[in-house]
Scaffold this motif. Structure first.
Motif, PDB file in Angstrom:
ATOM      1  N   ALA A  81       0.859  -1.188   0.000  1.00 26.20           N
ATOM      2  CA  ALA A  81       0.000   0.000   0.000  1.00 26.20           C
ATOM      3  C   ALA A  81       0.889   1.230   0.000  1.00 26.20           C
ATOM      4  O   ALA A  81       1.965   1.229   0.598  1.00 26.20           O
ATOM      5  CB  ALA A  81      -0.920   0.018   1.222  1.00 26.20           C
ATOM      6  N   SER A  82       0.450   2.266  -0.685  1.00 25.68           N
ATOM      7  CA  SER A  82       1.200   3.517  -0.683  1.00 25.68           C
ATOM      8  C   SER A  82       0.981   4.278   0.614  1.00 25.68           C
ATOM      9  O   SER A  82       1.770   5.163   0.961  1.00 25.68           O
ATOM     10  CB  SER A  82       0.784   4.388  -1.867  1.00 25.68           C
ATOM     11  OG  SER A  82      -0.590   4.736  -1.789  1.00 25.68           O
ATOM     12  N   ASN A  83      -0.090   3.935   1.329  1.00 26.16           N
ATOM     13  CA  ASN A  83      -0.380   4.601   2.600  1.00 26.16           C
ATOM     14  C   ASN A  83      -1.225   3.664   3.455  1.00 26.16           C
ATOM     15  O   ASN A  83      -2.248   3.151   2.982  1.00 26.16           O
ATOM     16  CB  ASN A  83      -1.125   5.912   2.345  1.00 26.16           C
ATOM     17  CG  ASN A  83      -1.165   6.804   3.566  1.00 26.16           C
ATOM     18  OD1 ASN A  83      -1.575   6.391   4.639  1.00 26.16           O
ATOM     19  ND2 ASN A  83      -0.737   8.046   3.399  1.00 26.16           N
ATOM     20  N   TYR A  84      -0.814   3.428   4.690  1.00 22.07           N
ATOM     21  CA  TYR A  84      -1.485   2.463   5.558  1.00 22.07           C
ATOM     22  C   TYR A  84      -2.480   3.110   6.527  1.00 22.07           C
ATOM     23  O   TYR A  84      -3.065   2.421   7.357  1.00 22.07           O
ATOM     24  CB  TYR A  84      -0.448   1.650   6.336  1.00 22.07           C
ATOM     25  CG  TYR A  84       0.178   0.583   5.469  1.00 22.07           C
ATOM     26  CD1 TYR A  84      -0.372  -0.694   5.403  1.00 22.07           C
ATOM     27  CD2 TYR A  84       1.279   0.867   4.680  1.00 22.07           C
ATOM     28  CE1 TYR A  84       0.181  -1.663   4.592  1.00 22.07           C
ATOM     29  CE2 TYR A  84       1.843  -0.096   3.862  1.00 22.07           C
ATOM     30  CZ  TYR A  84       1.283  -1.361   3.818  1.00 22.07           C
ATOM     31  OH  TYR A  84       1.822  -2.316   2.998  1.00 22.07           O
ATOM     32  N   CYS A  85      -2.689   4.398   6.397  1.00 19.47           N
ATOM     33  CA  CYS A  85      -3.647   5.085   7.263  1.00 19.47           C
ATOM     34  C   CYS A  85      -5.069   4.776   6.807  1.00 19.47           C
ATOM     35  O   CYS A  85      -5.399   4.917   5.631  1.00 19.47           O
ATOM     36  CB  CYS A  85      -3.389   6.589   7.217  1.00 19.47           C
ATOM     37  SG  CYS A  85      -4.604   7.576   8.091  1.00 19.47           S
ATOM     38  N   ALA A 111       2.071   3.238  11.048  1.00 11.59           N
ATOM     39  CA  ALA A 111       2.694   2.036  11.608  1.00 11.59           C
ATOM     40  C   ALA A 111       1.638   1.032  12.057  1.00 11.59           C
ATOM     41  O   ALA A 111       1.780  -0.178  11.838  1.00 11.59           O
ATOM     42  CB  ALA A 111       3.600   2.418  12.782  1.00 11.59           C
ATOM     43  N   LEU A 112       0.575   1.521  12.677  1.00  5.69           N
ATOM     44  CA  LEU A 112      -0.495   0.629  13.111  1.00  5.69           C
ATOM     45  C   LEU A 112      -1.123  -0.078  11.921  1.00  5.69           C
ATOM     46  O   LEU A 112      -1.364  -1.294  11.953  1.00  5.69           O
ATOM     47  CB  LEU A 112      -1.562   1.422  13.874  1.00  5.69           C
ATOM     48  CG  LEU A 112      -2.796   0.633  14.310  1.00  5.69           C
ATOM     49  CD1 LEU A 112      -2.413  -0.511  15.244  1.00  5.69           C
ATOM     50  CD2 LEU A 112      -3.810   1.566  14.978  1.00  5.69           C
ATOM     51  N   GLY A 113      -1.386   0.659  10.850  1.00  5.32           N
ATOM     52  CA  GLY A 113      -1.961   0.048   9.654  1.00  5.32           C
ATOM     53  C   GLY A 113      -1.069  -1.034   9.073  1.00  5.32           C
ATOM     54  O   GLY A 113      -1.544  -2.080   8.621  1.00  5.32           O
ATOM     55  N   GLY A 172      -3.790  -5.756  -0.918  1.00  2.00           N
ATOM     56  CA  GLY A 172      -3.652  -4.320  -0.654  1.00  2.00           C
ATOM     57  C   GLY A 172      -4.715  -3.886   0.314  1.00  2.00           C
ATOM     58  O   GLY A 172      -5.479  -4.705   0.857  1.00  2.00           O
ATOM     59  N   MET A 173      -4.805  -2.595   0.543  1.00  2.00           N
ATOM     60  CA  MET A 173      -5.733  -2.080   1.545  1.00  2.00           C
ATOM     61  C   MET A 173      -7.193  -2.358   1.211  1.00  2.00           C
ATOM     62  O   MET A 173      -8.024  -2.478   2.114  1.00  2.00           O
ATOM     63  CB  MET A 173      -5.507  -0.577   1.725  1.00  2.00           C
ATOM     64  CG  MET A 173      -4.211  -0.227   2.427  1.00  2.00           C
ATOM     65  SD  MET A 173      -4.053  -0.914   4.110  1.00  2.00           S
ATOM     66  CE  MET A 173      -5.228   0.094   5.017  1.00  2.00           C
ATOM     67  N   GLU A 174      -7.521  -2.451  -0.066  1.00  2.00           N
ATOM     68  CA  GLU A 174      -8.905  -2.779  -0.427  1.00  2.00           C
ATOM     69  C   GLU A 174      -9.296  -4.146   0.133  1.00  2.00           C
ATOM     70  O   GLU A 174     -10.439  -4.342   0.568  1.00  2.00           O
ATOM     71  CB  GLU A 174      -9.074  -2.760  -1.950  1.00  2.00           C
ATOM     72  CG  GLU A 174      -9.060  -1.374  -2.563  1.00  2.00           C
ATOM     73  CD  GLU A 174     -10.285  -0.555  -2.183  1.00  2.00           C
ATOM     74  OE1 GLU A 174     -11.383  -1.120  -2.088  1.00  2.00           O
ATOM     75  OE2 GLU A 174     -10.124   0.672  -1.976  1.00  2.00           O
ATOM     76  N   ASP A 175      -8.364  -5.086   0.120  1.00  2.00           N
ATOM     77  CA  ASP A 175      -8.637  -6.419   0.670  1.00  2.00           C
ATOM     78  C   ASP A 175      -8.816  -6.343   2.186  1.00  2.00           C
ATOM     79  O   ASP A 175      -9.700  -6.990   2.751  1.00  2.00           O
ATOM     80  CB  ASP A 175      -7.490  -7.371   0.325  1.00  2.00           C
ATOM     81  CG  ASP A 175      -7.255  -7.482  -1.167  1.00  2.00           C
ATOM     82  OD1 ASP A 175      -8.140  -7.991  -1.865  1.00  2.00           O
ATOM     83  OD2 ASP A 175      -6.184  -7.027  -1.620  1.00  2.00           O
ATOM     84  N   LEU A 176      -7.973  -5.540   2.830  1.00  2.00           N
ATOM     85  CA  LEU A 176      -8.019  -5.430   4.281  1.00  2.00           C
ATOM     86  C   LEU A 176      -9.322  -4.768   4.742  1.00  2.00           C
ATOM     87  O   LEU A 176      -9.877  -5.120   5.780  1.00  2.00           O
ATOM     88  CB  LEU A 176      -6.823  -4.616   4.772  1.00  2.00           C
ATOM     89  CG  LEU A 176      -6.659  -4.429   6.284  1.00  2.00           C
ATOM     90  CD1 LEU A 176      -6.477  -5.771   6.981  1.00  2.00           C
ATOM     91  CD2 LEU A 176      -5.495  -3.506   6.570  1.00  2.00           C
ATOM     92  N   MET A 177      -9.828  -3.823   3.960  1.00  2.00           N
ATOM     93  CA  MET A 177     -10.981  -3.036   4.369  1.00  2.00           C
ATOM     94  C   MET A 177     -12.325  -3.673   4.000  1.00  2.00           C
ATOM     95  O   MET A 177     -13.377  -3.133   4.336  1.00  2.00           O
ATOM     96  CB  MET A 177     -10.891  -1.632   3.761  1.00  2.00           C
ATOM     97  CG  MET A 177      -9.719  -0.825   4.276  1.00  2.00           C
ATOM     98  SD  MET A 177      -9.533   0.753   3.421  1.00  2.00           S
ATOM     99  CE  MET A 177     -11.005   1.607   3.958  1.00  2.00           C
ATOM    100  N   GLN A 178     -12.305  -4.796   3.308  1.00  2.00           N
ATOM    101  CA  GLN A 178     -13.573  -5.432   2.920  1.00  2.00           C
ATOM    102  C   GLN A 178     -14.341  -5.948   4.143  1.00  2.00           C
ATOM    103  O   GLN A 178     -13.758  -6.397   5.099  1.00  2.00           O
ATOM    104  CB  GLN A 178     -13.302  -6.578   1.949  1.00  2.00           C
ATOM    105  CG  GLN A 178     -12.949  -6.107   0.547  1.00  2.00           C
ATOM    106  CD  GLN A 178     -12.726  -7.267  -0.414  1.00  2.00           C
ATOM    107  OE1 GLN A 178     -12.714  -8.428  -0.035  1.00  2.00           O
ATOM    108  NE2 GLN A 178     -12.544  -6.947  -1.673  1.00  2.00           N
TER     109      GLN A 178
END
Length: 252
Positions: free
Chosen positions: A100-104, A228-230, A246-252
């Motif tokens: 991910a370009s940004n983990y926030c 860092a938490l992300g 990526g973050m899309e998978d994490l946020m589903q």
């Protein structure tokens, strides 16, 4: 979870602290003074590596992890033209990789809102020009930020009036797709302005402007802890999985 931290700067230290708080073990720390220890032998005792280094070293670091069979989470920006190569290697080896370009979490909500807004403007055939501005601390050497590029791609993928992006980054030597005069950009070019000042962790603003109004989406990171938490949450998600995420998978 036993984690390796690759890159022990400010982000690496934040990651170490959050790993401890969440009951995980930091089994390996790699930095410039022991970079040679990033190999299969040292990675054997780890479940996942979390990599935040430099555009010059990220590709080799991630490749080493994948070749060693170690799952890897990366947040290094400024090098992702070669990201598809590593994603292909990950699939070929049956490995696990999260980029991910940004983990926030807030930034990833911004990505989604930005895509939806661009798509809505397209459906309405509304005439809005779009510009992006990103501000970061002076130690961030690459420009534009990975977050700004992701925002630009969200616009370009949903708004037919924008086809490419250019970067206005006065004083930043390694800026990509540089333009020296943003006013001279073609209508189909989305201008990303990059500013480096103070200790700002990161502010991103997407401005949609017509002849009659201005609509802005803005996100400001208060501190590195949220990033860092992300990354640690992504590492927890990745353990036991195979594939490219990526973050899309994490946020589903």
């Amino acid at each position: 979870m036993k984690a390796a931290i690759i890159g022990y700067g400010k982000m690496g230290r934040e990651i170490e602290q959050i790993l401890k708080e969440r009951g995980h073990e930091t089994a390996l720390i790699i930095d410039t003074d022991n970079a040679a220890e990033l190999d299969a032998a040292h990675l054997t005792e780890t479940d996942v590596a979390i990599e935040f280094t430099t555009p010059q070293t990220a590709y080799d670091n991630i490749r080493t992890c994948l070749e060693a069979g170690t799952a890897v989470v990366s947040g290094t920006t400024g090098w992702t033209g070669r990201l598809p190569e590593l994603q292909a290697l990950c699939r070929e080896r049956g490995g696990a990789m999260f980029y991910a370009s940004n983990y926030c979490l807030g930034v990833n909500l911004l990505f989604r809102l930005n895509r939806e807004l661009a798509a809505m403007i397209e459906r309405l055939h509304a005439t809005y020009d779009v510009r992006i501005k990103e501000i970061h601390h002076t130690q961030k050497k690459d420009a534009p930020s990975g977050t700004a590029i992701t925002l630009a791609e969200g616009v370009i993928g949903n708004l037919t009036t924008k086809r490419t992006w250019v970067n206005y980054a006065p004083g930043i030597e390694c800026a990509a797709n540089r333009t020296e005069d943003p006013a001279a950009a073609a209508p189909e070019q989305l201008v990303i302005s990059s500013v480096r000042e103070g200790t700002v962790p990161g502010t991103h603003t997407v401005s949609y402007e017509s002849e009659d109004d201005v609509l802005e989406l803005r996100h400001t990171i208060k501190n590195r802890r949220t990033l860092a938490l992300g990354a640690v949450v992504a590492a927890e998600f990745l353990c036991g999985r195979k594939g490219v995420f990526g973050m899309e998978d994490l946020m589903q």
